[in-house]
Motif scaffolding. Structure first.
Motif, PDB file in Angstrom:
ATOM      1  N   ASP A   1      -1.581  -3.907  -0.256  1.00 24.73           N
ATOM      2  CA  ASP A   1      -1.649  -4.953  -1.271  1.00 24.73           C
ATOM      3  C   ASP A   1      -0.491  -5.922  -1.082  1.00 24.73           C
ATOM      4  OD1 ASP A   1      -2.694  -6.357  -3.372  1.00 24.73           O
ATOM      5  OD2 ASP A   1      -1.918  -5.047  -4.940  1.00 24.73           O
TER       6      ASP A   1
ATOM      7  N   THR B   1       1.149  -9.444  -3.411  1.00 23.90           N
ATOM      8  CA  THR B   1       1.051 -10.396  -4.518  1.00 23.90           C
ATOM      9  C   THR B   1       2.307 -11.242  -4.564  1.00 23.90           C
ATOM     10  OG1 THR B   1       2.020  -8.836  -6.112  1.00 23.90           O
ATOM     11  CG2 THR B   1      -0.399  -8.852  -5.896  1.00 23.90           C
TER      12      THR B   1
ATOM     13  N   THR C   1      -1.340 -17.882  -7.611  1.00 17.78           N
ATOM     14  CA  THR C   1      -2.609 -17.410  -7.075  1.00 17.78           C
ATOM     15  C   THR C   1      -2.638 -17.619  -5.561  1.00 17.78           C
ATOM     16  OG1 THR C   1      -3.798 -17.948  -9.109  1.00 17.78           O
ATOM     17  CG2 THR C   1      -5.122 -17.713  -7.111  1.00 17.78           C
TER      18      THR C   1
ATOM     19  N   GLY D   1      -6.862 -13.921  -4.060  1.00 15.13           N
ATOM     20  CA  GLY D   1      -6.357 -12.556  -4.053  1.00 15.13           C
ATOM     21  C   GLY D   1      -6.201 -12.015  -2.646  1.00 15.13           C
TER      22      GLY D   1
END
Length: 905
Positions: free
Chosen positions: A513, A515, A520, A535
């Motif tokens: 993952d 982020t 965004t 994402g």
């Protein structure tokens, strides 16, 4: 390049053809001398065909509702489907002088018309709707079931028996809808508009073509992806194919000889057959191939895979060197050395291989470096000689036939089955099992030591890295002991720490993952185009974040990284491509790092992931960018061309072109169409569907400025519009002394650079380097932070220093740093240090197009910019070449011929 097409006999094959023969009853009334396409139901499609040269009018009109003749329809079909090969024909109503004689000859050869029973072809008769359906069905090989069902048309009984199979097949698939009243009107006359609509929709389903590249050059789009439904044949050395999906097969023929072929971002769905190529030869970069067959009749071919390349299965029929170079995907997975391999042949394996099977006898397999996860010598493959170099390893070896193992490389586990009794090993495997384990000849087992970790080891690219919390070791991570695991230990007494997970866990080089807090992430494809998906995805490697132009204060953000258990993640962050903001390593204890994102500044984040076994490597990048306006994301650039008369160069010309960068945080490229209008005009003077488009002659006027109106379209809809202030005024030309010089590279330096280990395959013909004295530059221009360099050749004799370029030509920063760059648009930071430093330069490869073996003098431009990317000015320099500064076989043209100064001693 030429395209060959083999249309089969008119045997129908069922495929979906989105074709509507509906009768259109739209009202239409054209005024005298009016545009007869204006408001027509097929206007868009007809104009598109006209723009492509596929549709021609009559005295300025297109007559869209006029019935089309057989000759006219055949001509439209041949143009759109690229039917070019004629047949010998003889019809009693077709004279050789008829305007469509050649077109009809092509149609007969293609097999979609064959005339009537009375030996006529009736070229000037109008075409009915059912006749058109049959032609298209033959052309695209549509088929119906053996039992022809009735259609749902109200006039089904009116459909002729001879056309029923074609019409029924289309109706069965719901691709003929008929009129609003439910009728097909099979004997109704086909209009020009209906003909174009029919063929335009049919093009997607035309019989796949075979494309042959028989001349050196670069083919395929510079950006985006082209899909080729048929087969591709490379029949010449020096061919580069890029950004292509091949749904058929790819064949490199013997005509490639000992030359090179390059494939960049190519995806082959069928079989790739390699019949030609030499020692440096066939290169696949960021490419995906399902099956490769190596079958060259004489000599050895080298096949190299680079970057994100994946080759699922290779079958080897002839001597080959399979090599991985900086591979970040799976590279070569499975290799089969076929029974047909000639005796005495050699196969070299360089890289990380999953599974290798040897089926042929009396051959040699060499592994100079890298590793093989499983190597099987199959039953009947006798007298195989396998050389595992000291820098290579085999995890599991299975012998089902007698083999000789040479070299000091590591074989972790060997299974010697009954038919392999008597096999010999120059170095004993770590463990031996199997029915004939006690029959092998091998030196006694010896103790093992950790790698020395000295800086002179040469196996860093294959055996180094991949350590989880391991010792520091030397630069190369020596791994000369018996432990075949990845090493970075040694040196300071550190032991190499192998990956202790499963094989799949240790090979995984993907993130779990990723982020960025408060923002965004938009997923990008390999060409930096926005996909519309947001994402993180482990298999998407490029992302964009678009900031707000109104940001007045830096915004703190945290980049959080979830890595797999055994891989290693390093990160680097740059601002404006110049300043390194942060760098480090992601650990379980520190899985994140912080950023300050500033308004109107671009930030590039790169995360490099190395798998636990040190083999796999993937790179993820985030481009944090401010949304550029139309003014900031476009520019007018230039390039120089020549024109000849009967092969003799008679002049040169500057061409000016619109260049598309990023607007609103989105790369325009070939996905967006840009229209340029003069003020108050309703018709654009330029429609640009490509990354760069030439302006019409006369639109660039030196030392002028003005405004054009811009519309940006996606799929025909306007998504942005505004004004573009063009500035063709000459940017300031600087004369201050900053120690600037452009220097040609010597003949020997060209050779040395080619041999420097950069994996170059083609020698250089010339090169140059640009230097500046940084102490002088900072003293003269303390605000200068960035520069851009570019050059133009002098094709014709030139006696005076060319003028400077315009402000528009020198406009930079059209898109974020790290995107694929445009000429003279990517700003670079000045290096640190003092005194004379090398700023930039270039080396130019020799090619098959160098027929005259001439090297022209050049004009070199160097422009300076401040920290806000505003241009300060430009330097204009002359670069001259002589015989000592070009490669052997090339001649300097001496096109720079300055006028002597009169009265100066």
């Amino acid at each position: 390049m030429h395209i060959t097409k083999a249309l089969k006999k008119p045997i129908f094959v069922m495929i979906m053809l989105i074709f509507s023969l509906s009768i259109m009853t739209t009202a239409w009334a054209a005024q005298p001398d009016a545009d007869d396409l204006q408001g027509h139901w097929a206007e868009t499609r007809l104009r598109s065909w006209s723009d492509q040269g596929l549709l021609q009018g009559y005295n300025g009109k297109f007559n869209p509702d006029r019935p089309v003749t057989r000759a006219e329809l055949v001509t439209l079909i041949n143009r759109s489907f690229e039917v070019s090969e004629p047949s010998s024909i003889s019809f009693k109503d077709l004279e050789t002088s008829h305007w469509a004689y050649d077109q009809i000859a092509r149609a007969v050869k293609a097999g979609y018309i064959d005339g009537y029973n009375d030996n006529t072809v009736r070229p000037d008769h109008t075409v009915t709707r059912e006749e058109a359906a049959v032609m298209v069905a033959k052309l695209t090989e549509l088929v119906s079931a053996e039992t022809v069902p009735a259609t749902d048309f109200k006039d089904d009984s009116s459909i002729s028996k001879w056309s029923k199979p074609a019409v029924s097949a289309l109706a069965e698939k719901a691709v003929i809808t008929g009129s609003a009243k439910g009728s097909f009107n099979p004997q109704g006359k086909l209009t020009r508009a209906e003909a174009v609509t029919l063929l335009d929709k049919s093009l997607e389903y035309k019989v796949p073509t075979d494309i042959t590249y028989d001349k050196a050059g670069t083919y395929g789009p510079a950006a985006g992806v082209q899909t080729i439904k048929g087969n591709v044949i490379v029949a010449a050395p020096g061919v580069t194919l890029q950004n292509v999906v091949i749904e058929g097969n790819l064949t490199l023929t013997e005509a490639v000889g000992e030359g090179d072929a390059f494939f960049k971002k190519v995806n082959v769905k069928g079989t790739t057959t390699i019949q030609g190529g030499g020692a440096n030869s066939v290169h696949f970069e960021d490419s995906v191939l399902v099956r490769v067959s190596v079958d060259k009749q004489t000599g050895t071919v080298r096949v190299v895979v680079v970057g994100e390349s994946a080759i699922q299965h290779v079958v080897v029929h002839s001597p080959v060197k399979l090599e991985e170079s900086s591979v970040t995907d799976s590279g070569f997975a499975n290799v089969e050395i076929a029974k047909s391999m000639p005796q005495g042949s050699e196969v070299q394996l360089v890289g990380q291989f999953e599974d290798v099977r040897v089926l042929s006898s009396d051959i040699k397999v060499s592994i100079p470096s890298g590793s093989v996860k499983q190597l099987n010598v199959e039953e009947g493959a006798t007298n195989t000689e396998i050389n595992v170099n000291a820098n290579a390893s085999v995890m599991d070896l299975v012998l089902n036939a007698v083999a000789k193992l040479l070299g000091q490389g590591t074989i972790a586990n060997a299974t010697v089955n009954a038919d392999a009794a008597g096999s010999t090993f120059q170095k004993r495997p770590g463990a031996v099992a199997g029915d004939a384990a006690n029959t092998i000849t091998a030196p006694p087992a010896s103790g093992s030591t950790a790698g020395s970790g000295n800086n002179s080891s040469n196996n860093s690219s294959n055996n180094g890295g991949g350590v989880v919390d391991g010792g520091s070791g030397g630069n190369d991570g020596g791994n000369n002991g018996s432990n075949p695991g990845p090493g970075n230990g040694g040196g300071n007494g550190g032991e190499p720490v192998p990956c202790t997970g499963t094989a799949d866990q240790c090979r995984d080089a993907r993130l779990v993952d990723l982020t960025v807090s408060g923002f965004t992430m938009n997923q990008l494809d390999a060409n930096e185009y926005t996909t519309g998906v947001t994402g993180f995805s482990p298999d998407t490697f490029e992302y964009s974040i678009v900031t707000d132009r109104s940001m007045t204060q830096p915004v703190p953000a945290t980049v959080s990284v979830t890595k797999a258990t055994y891989n290693k993640v390093d990160y680097t962050v740059w601002e404006d491509g110049a300043n390194t903001l942060a760098s480090g390593t992601i650990t379980d204890e520190n899985p994140a790092f912080n950023l300050e994102i500033k308004g109107m500044k671009d930030v590039r984040v790169r995360l490099t992931v190395t798998s636990g076994d040190g083999i796999g490597k993937k790179v993820y990048e985030i481009f944090i960018q401010y949304p550029r306006t139309i003014q900031e994301g476009l520019k007018i650039g230039s390039h120089k061309g020549t024109h000849s008369n009967n092969g003799v160069l008679v002049g040169e010309k500057m061409y000016y072109n619109l260049i598309k960068g990023n607007v609103g945080g989105i790369k325009l490229g070939e996905l967006y169409t840009v229209l340029l209008y003069e003020p108050n005009a309703s018709t654009p003077f330029l429609t640009c569907q490509y990354t760069s488009c030439n302006l019409p002659d006369g639109k660039f006027a030196k030392d002028t400025a003005g405004t054009w109106r811009v519309e940006i379209l996606r799929d025909g809809a306007v998504v942005d519009s505004g004004d573009y202030q063009y500035d063709f005024m000459t940017a300031p030309v600087l004369t201050n002394d900053i120690g600037l010089r452009a220097s040609a590279v010597t003949k020997q330096e060209l050779i040395d650079f080619f041999l420097s280990g950069g994996n170059f395959t083609t020698p250089f013909k010339y090169g140059y380097l640009v230097y500046a004295d940084m102490s002088k530059l900072r003293a003269e221009f303390p605000t200068a932070k960035f520069f851009v360099e570019g050059s133009y050749e002098m094709y014709m004799p030139t006696s005076s220093l060319p003028s400077g370029l315009s402000v528009d030509e020198l406009r930079g920063n059209l898109q974020p740093y790290g995107y694929q760059a445009y000429q003279m648009s990517s700003l670079r930071p000045f290096p640190s240090g003092s005194g004379e430093v090398q700023l930039t330069g270039g080396y130019y490869h020799q090619s098959d197009y160098d027929n005259e073996k001439i090297v022209n003098d050049k004009v070199v431009y160097l422009s300076l910019y401040d920290e806000n990317h505003n241009i300060i000015g430009q330097y204009v320099n002359i670069l001259e070449f002589d015989q000592d500064h070009v490669a052997d076989g090339f001649t300097p043209s001496d096109t720079w011929q300055p006028t002597p100064k009169v009265g100066v001693n």
